[in-house]
Design an enzyme around this catalytic site. Sequence first.
Site, short mmCIF file in Angstrom:
data_model
loop_
_atom_site.label_atom_id
_atom_site.label_comp_id
_atom_site.label_asym_id
_atom_site.label_seq_id
_atom_site.Cartn_x
_atom_site.Cartn_y
_atom_site.Cartn_z
N PHE A 4 -3.25 6.72 -4.31
CA PHE A 4 -2.83 7.55 -3.18
C PHE A 4 -2.94 6.85 -1.83
CE2 PHE A 4 -7.41 8.30 -2.79
CZ PHE A 4 -7.55 8.32 -1.41
N LYS B 251 5.46 4.95 -10.81
CA LYS B 251 4.75 6.23 -11.00
C LYS B 251 3.79 6.35 -9.82
CE LYS B 251 1.46 8.29 -12.09
NZ LYS B 251 0.77 9.21 -11.12
N GLU C 267 0.20 11.37 -7.55
CA GLU C 267 0.74 12.73 -7.39
C GLU C 267 0.35 13.35 -6.05
OE1 GLU C 267 -1.32 11.39 -9.56
OE2 GLU C 267 -2.18 12.87 -10.92
N SER D 257 -8.51 3.33 -9.27
CA SER D 257 -9.96 3.23 -9.41
C SER D 257 -10.32 2.40 -10.65
CB SER D 257 -10.55 4.63 -9.52
OG SER D 257 -9.99 5.28 -10.64
N CYS E 223 -8.99 -0.04 -0.14
CA CYS E 223 -9.75 -0.83 -1.12
C CYS E 223 -10.39 -2.03 -0.45
CB CYS E 223 -8.85 -1.29 -2.25
SG CYS E 223 -7.64 -2.45 -1.67
N GLU F 226 -18.61 3.47 -5.02
CA GLU F 226 -17.49 3.39 -4.07
C GLU F 226 -17.27 4.80 -3.52
OE1 GLU F 226 -13.45 2.83 -5.63
OE2 GLU F 226 -12.94 1.71 -3.83
P1 NAD Z 1 -6.87 6.77 -9.32
O1 NAD Z 1 -7.42 5.78 -10.27
O2 NAD Z 1 -7.41 8.16 -9.36
O3 NAD Z 1 -5.28 6.92 -9.51
C1 NAD Z 1 -4.43 5.81 -9.55
C2 NAD Z 1 -3.22 6.15 -10.41
O4 NAD Z 1 -3.66 6.42 -11.73
C3 NAD Z 1 -2.46 7.37 -9.93
O5 NAD Z 1 -1.08 7.13 -10.04
C4 NAD Z 1 -2.92 8.46 -10.89
O6 NAD Z 1 -1.92 9.43 -11.13
C5 NAD Z 1 -3.23 7.70 -12.15
N1 NAD Z 1 -4.30 8.31 -12.94
C6 NAD Z 1 -5.35 9.04 -12.47
N2 NAD Z 1 -6.14 9.44 -13.48
C7 NAD Z 1 -5.59 8.96 -14.61
C8 NAD Z 1 -5.95 9.03 -15.99
N3 NAD Z 1 -7.05 9.68 -16.40
N4 NAD Z 1 -5.16 8.42 -16.89
C9 NAD Z 1 -4.06 7.74 -16.49
N5 NAD Z 1 -3.67 7.65 -15.20
C10 NAD Z 1 -4.42 8.25 -14.27
O7 NAD Z 1 -7.02 6.14 -7.86
P2 NAD Z 1 -6.73 6.84 -6.46
O8 NAD Z 1 -7.82 7.81 -6.18
O9 NAD Z 1 -5.33 7.29 -6.37
O10 NAD Z 1 -6.90 5.57 -5.49
C11 NAD Z 1 -8.12 5.15 -4.97
C12 NAD Z 1 -8.70 4.02 -5.79
O11 NAD Z 1 -7.78 2.93 -5.83
C13 NAD Z 1 -9.97 3.44 -5.17
O12 NAD Z 1 -10.88 3.17 -6.21
C14 NAD Z 1 -9.49 2.15 -4.52
O13 NAD Z 1 -10.48 1.15 -4.36
C15 NAD Z 1 -8.45 1.72 -5.48
N6 NAD Z 1 -7.52 0.79 -4.86
C16 NAD Z 1 -7.62 -0.52 -5.20
C17 NAD Z 1 -6.80 -1.45 -4.62
C18 NAD Z 1 -6.91 -2.89 -4.98
O14 NAD Z 1 -6.07 -3.65 -4.56
N7 NAD Z 1 -7.89 -3.30 -5.75
C19 NAD Z 1 -5.85 -1.04 -3.68
C20 NAD Z 1 -5.74 0.32 -3.36
C21 NAD Z 1 -6.60 1.23 -3.97
#
Ligand code: NAD
Length: 503
Positions: free
Chosen positions: A152, A176, A179, A229, A284, A384
Amino acid sequence: MTDSKTLYHWANGQKVDGKSGRFSDVTNPATGEVTASLPLASEEEAAEVIAAAKAAFPAWRDTSLAKRTRVLFKFRELLDERASELAAIITSEHGKVLSDAAGEVARGQEVVEFACGAPHLLKGSATENASTNVDVASIRQPLGVCGIISPFNFPAMVPMWFFPIAIAAGNTVVVKPSEKVPTAALWMAELWREAGLPDGVFNVLNGDKTAVDALLTSPDVKSISFVGSTPIARYVYETGTQHGKRVQALGGAKNHMVVLPDADLDLAADQAINAGFGSAGERCMAISALVAVGDIADTLVGKIADRAKALKTGDGRRSCDMGPLVTKAAQERVSGYIDAGESAGATLVVDGRQGEFDADGPGFFVGPTLFDNVQTDMSIYTDEIFGPVLSVVRVESYDEAVELINANPYGNGTAIFTNDGGAARRFQNEVEVGMIGVNVPVPVPMAYYSFGGWKNSLFGDTHAHGVEGFHFFTRGKVVTTRWLDPAAREQHGGINLGFPQNA
Ligand code: NAD
């Protein structure tokens, strides 16, 4: 609910209404208002979107590089003209302030600009007469359908780390989005159509785990680029690779900023504020642990506290420094961490749970929060938080600071503030982290370098964009050719069942 609309998927160059009957709410985090209803794809709907991308692949793969890059240049021009429109969309769903959203768009645009160099970056190599009359050429070819699953916190930039390069290399993509922030990807889909990208090359599949699992398991999807994450990144990496795909899965982070006693403390305080509270800490590459070395801590904490108290938090469309968190759940989670830090005995210097927020509705706000005397077993240090909470850890020496960073399970970014070149040089050599800043708190690599962390911040061996991006989105093929001069045809060697040897 005011002005709420129903969103859609995007396949074959057009909107596709959701059929699953499952929806999730999209909110404006500054007001708490529901602004849209997002369809969450079923397996069948996911298969339809993937099929559109698959059908478009052969023609796009066979489109000349000259024509492909012309479309990319056009996309770049349109993006440049309408950047403020996209920034406004980001602010309305994510909450970050408009200038920050514009910065995100600019960073994404730089990847598009880099991808416009595809003809150069996709060049192979050739060797004449590697063996007698034998030439060898190495070429790189696109993979097919590439899945891109984004978080997000960067609704436009993170997908743009991947899709310009994937498309330039001749692949088709299914994005994708998170959401929570789906509109940016749908907006970019329309922009691609306007730029002349053939239908089916860029598709958007909206949804949750069902959509993600469909991408991870479909035999028609050849690669997965994931950002999110750590637990989900690990799951995506394991599941995608089990299904025969190449996967790059970027995970979470806990970034440390080390301040040595010789540093310029005003510079360090300014940068700690920018990196700790920019985008409300939802980056991140945000700094969440400040490691104060030696006897500077009291002065440094004082300077950071003064600056933190002067920040204005509110609706990102107003002239605020910091916006809200993305959802009510995020606001509650971050407030919970502040409660936990306080009960664990850390010194709460600035409390973001209190405060006035410049917004019209009950937005999801937490103000800048500063803890001092944080211990490494407290949850505000180990987890985090992904919010505007900066923890100061006091250590005696440089070595102790590096030990802390290297012991951390994450390894995304880190920074050192010092005027000692030798110390900075040692730091960049010794620290086990993928992206290092020297007097730069958020060391995000340029589009022509690659972005990626170490340890639990990245699963897979390929970082995002840069030359590694072109490598990820293509596979190598080596062609060995022998053409004999007609006069020399009798000398082809005849039958020889031995392993071919070079001569
Ligand atoms: P998230 O892991 O909750 O979601 C990321 C994606 O995975 C979304 O599209 C979501 O719909 C999907 N998703 C969520 N739960 C899922 C599941 N159980 N099974 C399959 N798909 C699923 O992450 P977020 O809250 O949207 O973003 C924040 C996280 O992203 C933080 O941990 C941040 O550090 C990380 N991030 C990392 C970088 C990097 O470059 N390393 C960059 C940006 C964000």
